[in-house]
Design a protein around this motif. Structure first.
Motif, mmCIF file in Angstrom:
data_model
loop_
_atom_site.group_PDB
_atom_site.id
_atom_site.type_symbol
_atom_site.label_atom_id
_atom_site.label_comp_id
_atom_site.label_asym_id
_atom_site.label_seq_id
_atom_site.Cartn_x
_atom_site.Cartn_y
_atom_site.Cartn_z
ATOM 1 N N LEU A 25 0.826 -1.277 -0.134
ATOM 2 C CA LEU A 25 -0.012 0.018 0.063
ATOM 3 C C LEU A 25 0.806 1.261 -0.037
ATOM 4 C CD1 LEU A 25 -2.884 -0.840 2.572
ATOM 5 C CD2 LEU A 25 -2.834 -1.118 0.108
ATOM 6 N N SER A 26 1.969 1.143 0.438
ATOM 7 C CA SER A 26 2.835 2.378 0.342
ATOM 8 C C SER A 26 3.714 2.470 -1.012
ATOM 9 C CB SER A 26 4.042 2.024 1.514
ATOM 10 O OG SER A 26 4.781 1.112 1.286
ATOM 11 N N ASN A 27 3.334 1.539 -1.905
ATOM 12 C CA ASN A 27 4.276 1.609 -3.272
ATOM 13 C C ASN A 27 3.336 2.412 -4.114
ATOM 14 O OD1 ASN A 27 5.261 1.123 -5.669
ATOM 15 N ND2 ASN A 27 5.960 -0.850 -5.090
ATOM 16 N N LYS A 28 3.520 3.586 -4.498
ATOM 17 C CA LYS A 28 3.013 4.432 -5.393
ATOM 18 C C LYS A 28 2.894 3.745 -6.835
ATOM 19 C CE LYS A 28 6.523 7.887 -6.539
ATOM 20 N NZ LYS A 28 6.991 9.270 -6.338
ATOM 21 N N LEU A 29 3.897 3.244 -7.172
ATOM 22 C CA LEU A 29 3.806 2.633 -8.465
ATOM 23 C C LEU A 29 2.771 1.691 -8.801
ATOM 24 C CD1 LEU A 29 7.528 2.216 -9.174
ATOM 25 C CD2 LEU A 29 6.297 3.977 -10.048
ATOM 26 N N LEU A 30 2.527 0.903 -7.870
ATOM 27 C CA LEU A 30 1.440 -0.222 -7.544
ATOM 28 C C LEU A 30 0.106 0.557 -7.721
ATOM 29 C CD1 LEU A 30 2.710 -2.689 -5.126
ATOM 30 C CD2 LEU A 30 2.572 -3.141 -7.474
ATOM 31 N N TRP A 31 0.028 1.669 -7.101
ATOM 32 C CA TRP A 31 -1.331 2.536 -6.993
ATOM 33 C C TRP A 31 -1.566 2.897 -8.542
ATOM 34 C CZ3 TRP A 31 -5.281 2.030 -4.071
ATOM 35 C CH2 TRP A 31 -4.952 1.729 -2.706
ATOM 36 N N TYR A 32 -0.616 3.297 -9.167
ATOM 37 C CA TYR A 32 -0.550 3.863 -10.656
ATOM 38 C C TYR A 32 -1.132 2.776 -11.579
ATOM 39 C CZ TYR A 32 2.262 7.844 -9.298
ATOM 40 O OH TYR A 32 2.888 8.893 -8.616
ATOM 41 N N ILE A 33 -0.606 1.651 -11.620
ATOM 42 C CA ILE A 33 -0.995 0.417 -12.439
ATOM 43 C C ILE A 33 -2.257 -0.168 -11.783
ATOM 44 C CG2 ILE A 33 1.442 0.053 -13.128
ATOM 45 C CD1 ILE A 33 1.267 -2.778 -11.335
ATOM 46 N N ALA A 34 -2.440 -0.008 -10.711
ATOM 47 C CA ALA A 34 -3.876 -0.395 -10.228
ATOM 48 C C ALA A 34 -5.183 0.362 -10.737
ATOM 49 C CB ALA A 34 -4.049 -0.497 -8.604
ATOM 50 N N PHE A 35 -4.897 1.796 -10.841
ATOM 51 C CA PHE A 35 -5.951 2.579 -11.406
ATOM 52 C C PHE A 35 -5.970 2.392 -12.926
ATOM 53 C CE2 PHE A 35 -6.041 4.808 -7.013
ATOM 54 C CZ PHE A 35 -7.454 4.689 -6.800
ATOM 55 N N ALA A 36 -4.819 2.211 -13.589
ATOM 56 C CA ALA A 36 -4.667 2.004 -14.732
ATOM 57 C C ALA A 36 -5.607 0.661 -15.238
ATOM 58 C CB ALA A 36 -3.251 1.880 -15.288
ATOM 59 N N ASN A 37 -5.342 -0.276 -14.427
ATOM 60 C CA ASN A 37 -6.120 -1.401 -14.689
ATOM 61 C C ASN A 37 -7.391 -1.233 -14.543
ATOM 62 O OD1 ASN A 37 -5.631 -4.173 -15.204
ATOM 63 N ND2 ASN A 37 -6.401 -4.790 -13.154
ATOM 64 N N ALA A 38 -8.135 -0.483 -13.690
ATOM 65 C CA ALA A 38 -9.410 -0.379 -13.553
ATOM 66 C C ALA A 38 -10.041 0.344 -14.988
ATOM 67 C CB ALA A 38 -9.755 0.680 -12.526
ATOM 68 N N PHE A 39 -9.040 1.068 -15.596
ATOM 69 C CA PHE A 39 -9.627 1.727 -16.626
ATOM 70 C C PHE A 39 -9.511 0.842 -18.003
ATOM 71 C CE2 PHE A 39 -8.773 5.892 -14.513
ATOM 72 C CZ PHE A 39 -9.939 6.365 -14.522
ATOM 73 N N VAL A 40 -8.555 -0.127 -17.795
ATOM 74 C CA VAL A 40 -8.277 -1.352 -18.842
ATOM 75 C C VAL A 40 -9.633 -2.114 -18.805
ATOM 76 C CG1 VAL A 40 -7.071 -3.158 -19.517
ATOM 77 C CG2 VAL A 40 -5.798 -1.155 -18.994
ATOM 78 N N TYR A 41 -9.864 -2.552 -17.516
ATOM 79 C CA TYR A 41 -11.230 -3.264 -17.416
ATOM 80 C C TYR A 41 -12.332 -2.708 -17.888
ATOM 81 C CZ TYR A 41 -9.022 -7.577 -15.021
ATOM 82 O OH TYR A 41 -8.357 -8.706 -15.040
ATOM 83 N N MET A 42 -12.580 -1.445 -17.597
ATOM 84 C CA MET A 42 -13.653 -0.813 -17.918
ATOM 85 C C MET A 42 -13.851 -0.802 -19.600
ATOM 86 S SD MET A 42 -14.397 3.415 -17.909
ATOM 87 C CE MET A 42 -15.858 4.234 -18.625
ATOM 88 N N VAL A 43 -12.757 -0.623 -20.158
ATOM 89 C CA VAL A 43 -12.906 -0.820 -21.514
ATOM 90 C C VAL A 43 -12.914 -2.262 -22.080
ATOM 91 C CG1 VAL A 43 -11.325 -0.997 -23.796
ATOM 92 C CG2 VAL A 43 -11.049 0.963 -22.110
ATOM 93 N N ALA A 100 -17.709 -3.726 -12.096
ATOM 94 C CA ALA A 100 -18.763 -3.399 -11.562
ATOM 95 C C ALA A 100 -19.354 -1.869 -11.509
ATOM 96 C CB ALA A 100 -18.527 -3.766 -9.961
ATOM 97 N N VAL A 101 -18.414 -0.971 -11.287
ATOM 98 C CA VAL A 101 -18.816 0.261 -11.306
ATOM 99 C C VAL A 101 -18.668 0.941 -12.697
ATOM 100 C CG1 VAL A 101 -18.321 2.743 -10.285
ATOM 101 C CG2 VAL A 101 -17.987 0.787 -9.091
ATOM 102 N N LEU A 102 -17.795 0.901 -13.271
ATOM 103 C CA LEU A 102 -17.406 1.569 -14.699
ATOM 104 C C LEU A 102 -18.086 1.145 -15.617
ATOM 105 C CD1 LEU A 102 -13.761 3.157 -14.152
ATOM 106 C CD2 LEU A 102 -16.093 4.468 -13.519
ATOM 107 N N ALA A 103 -17.607 -0.062 -15.905
ATOM 108 C CA ALA A 103 -18.231 -0.715 -17.232
ATOM 109 C C ALA A 103 -19.601 -1.137 -17.042
ATOM 110 C CB ALA A 103 -17.333 -2.106 -17.420
ATOM 111 N N ASN A 104 -20.178 -1.516 -15.955
ATOM 112 C CA ASN A 104 -21.540 -2.147 -15.721
ATOM 113 C C ASN A 104 -22.344 -0.984 -15.165
ATOM 114 O OD1 ASN A 104 -20.571 -4.516 -16.278
ATOM 115 N ND2 ASN A 104 -20.572 -5.410 -14.173
#
Length: 460
Positions: free
Chosen positions: A266-284, A412-416
């Protein structure tokens, strides 16, 4: 349970002739084990969708069954993150088969509310089915983390993309078997249980038969998987290959406490960047996949053509994923951000062409093939990048974080919910604008990790 799942002790390291050949043989063995095991999870994951027509014929309505269906994705998103912290402290050889057996049992028990309660006690039946489908999703969340653990311990950072791209096809293999198993399981075994009551045959094909196969697969996976090279008397992958990530140290071989794992991740900011990137990838990913049948049928395209378009989208994922993984290792030298950015840009182009040619079925199918081909590579690579960016002893939790945001926020939130609301109240044009915006946002977030991967090029 804690002692049962504890990682095996390291054995004295073997030396001399034959170590390299044994190492290579064991890598193939554990890879086949996690491939078969992960495919098994998809045999008992979304079977409820296959059973819904039969349940509707018995008297359950679509709205009630939709509630049951939604429990699976919600549970899976949370479990993939939370159970990963346990997986990072567990023997992958035991953790994966345990999750698969529990998922199979939860799926098999889905027959109970249908037969014991039925439509006469519909409310109680729906509640029990919801609980069981939640458990199916929860135990399915025990599949990815141990596979990620095995990958980080047996395969180096500069080859992981290729190996994981082939492993990722396991979910396509397992998912593809659900339909035929439901059909043939009902025909071959339905009469054994229900005699002349053919209206119940689908329960065997959808739930009991896949569950039995999954238990068998769990046994095979247990026989093949090994937790770490050191537990087999072999050197660490970093020592054997001569390649290490910049997150590697001797401490990475130690088992961390749950608190240390979450603090590290949770303290690794790079992991948060790719986690939110993953949210948008899954939205697509799911924004295109789940809404394609409605978009096309609303445009007057017949159901058969829509089905083939849907099939083409999924089938194109296999070569696209493999090529993307190979490129990340052999062209981009272990970097994941650049191929992800490239593929998401091409997804954006395909979505734009799709949007502007909604009356041309040939162009639509070509675009869906292109989207399927390019979107699954980033889905896979973001998981690989999470393993790369975290120490080995927290890799499963790191990947779980990206999966949690991908399924809960992205799907669940963005795509659906969001896309469904926009489609109904704003219009189809805005849906495509949102999908293209999601591509752009995923690219911008991945750019924030570009610099962190440059050491892989500098350190040949």
């Amino acid at each position: 349970m804690k002692n049962f799942l504890a990682p095996p002790a390291y054995k004295p390291e073997r030396t001399g002739e034959g170590v390299d050949s044994h190492y290579r043989r064991m890598r193939w063995q554990v890879f086949i084990g996690i491939f078969i095991g992960y495919a098994g999870f998809y045999i008992v994951r979304k079977n409820f969708s296959m059973a819904m027509p039969g349940l509707e014929a018995l008297g359950f309505n679509t709205e009630e069954l939709a509630i049951v269906l939604s429990m699976n994705a919600i549970a899976y998103g949370f479990s993939k993150f939370l159970m990963a912290s346990i997986s990072d402290r567990s023997d992958a050889r035991k953790f994966l088969p345990l999750g698969l057996v529990m998922a199979a049992l939860s799926m098999a028990f889905m027959i109970v509310p249908v037969r014991a309660l039925g439509v006469e006690h519909k409310g109680a039946a729906i509640v029990l089915m919801s609980v069981l489908n939640f458990l199916v999703g929860w135990f399915n969340g025990m599949g990815w983390p141990p596979c990620g653990r095995v990958m980080t311990h047996w395969f180096s950072i500069k080859e992981r993309g290729t190996w994981m791209s082939f492993w990722n096809c396991a979910h396509n293999v397992g998912g593809a078997l659900v339909g035929p198993m439901a059909a043939y399981g009902a025909v071959l075994f339905g009469s054994w249980f229900y005699g002349a009551h053919s209206e119940y045959y689908f329960l065997i094909g959808s739930f009991a038969f896949p569950a039995a196969v999954a238990v068998l697969i769990a046994i095979i996976a247990f026989c093949m998987i090994r937790d770490t090279p050191q537990s087999c008397g072999l050197p660490s992958i970093e020592k054997w290959s001569g390649v290490a990530s910049n997150t590697y140290s001797e401490k990475a071989e130690e088992v961390l406490s749950v608190k240390e794992i979450f603090k590290t991740v949770l303290s690794n900011k790079l992991l948060w960047y790719i986690a939110f990137a993953n949210a948008f990838v899954y939205m697509v990913r799911y924004g295109c996949l789940d809404w394609a049948p409605k978009i096309l049928t609303d445009k007057g395209i017949d159901l058969k053509s829509t089905g083939w378009a849907y099939f083409a989208y999924e089938f194109a994922a296999i070569p696209g994923t493999i090529i993307c993984g190979w490129l990340s290792d052999h062209v981009f030298k272990g970097r994941r951000a650049l191929p992800t950015i490239l593929f998401m840009a091409l997804v954006g182009v395909a979505i734009f062409i799709y949007w502007k040619n909604l009356d041309n079925l040939t162009v639509i199918i070509a675009c869906l093939i292109a989207i399927g081909f390019f979107i699954y590579g980033p889905v896979m690579l973001i998981g690989v990048q999470a393993l790369d960016l975290a120490p080995k002893n927290a890799a499963g939790t790191a990947a779980g974080l990206t999966g949690f945001l991908g399924y809960v926020l992205g799907t669940a939130v963005l795509a659906n919910i969001v896309i469904g609301f926009v489609m109904k109240n704003v219009g189809l044009d805005m849906v495509f604008i949102l999908l293209i915006a999601a591509c752009v946002l995923s690219i911008l977030l991945m750019l924030l990790t570009y610099k962190a991967e440059q050491y892989l090029v500098r350190n040949k």
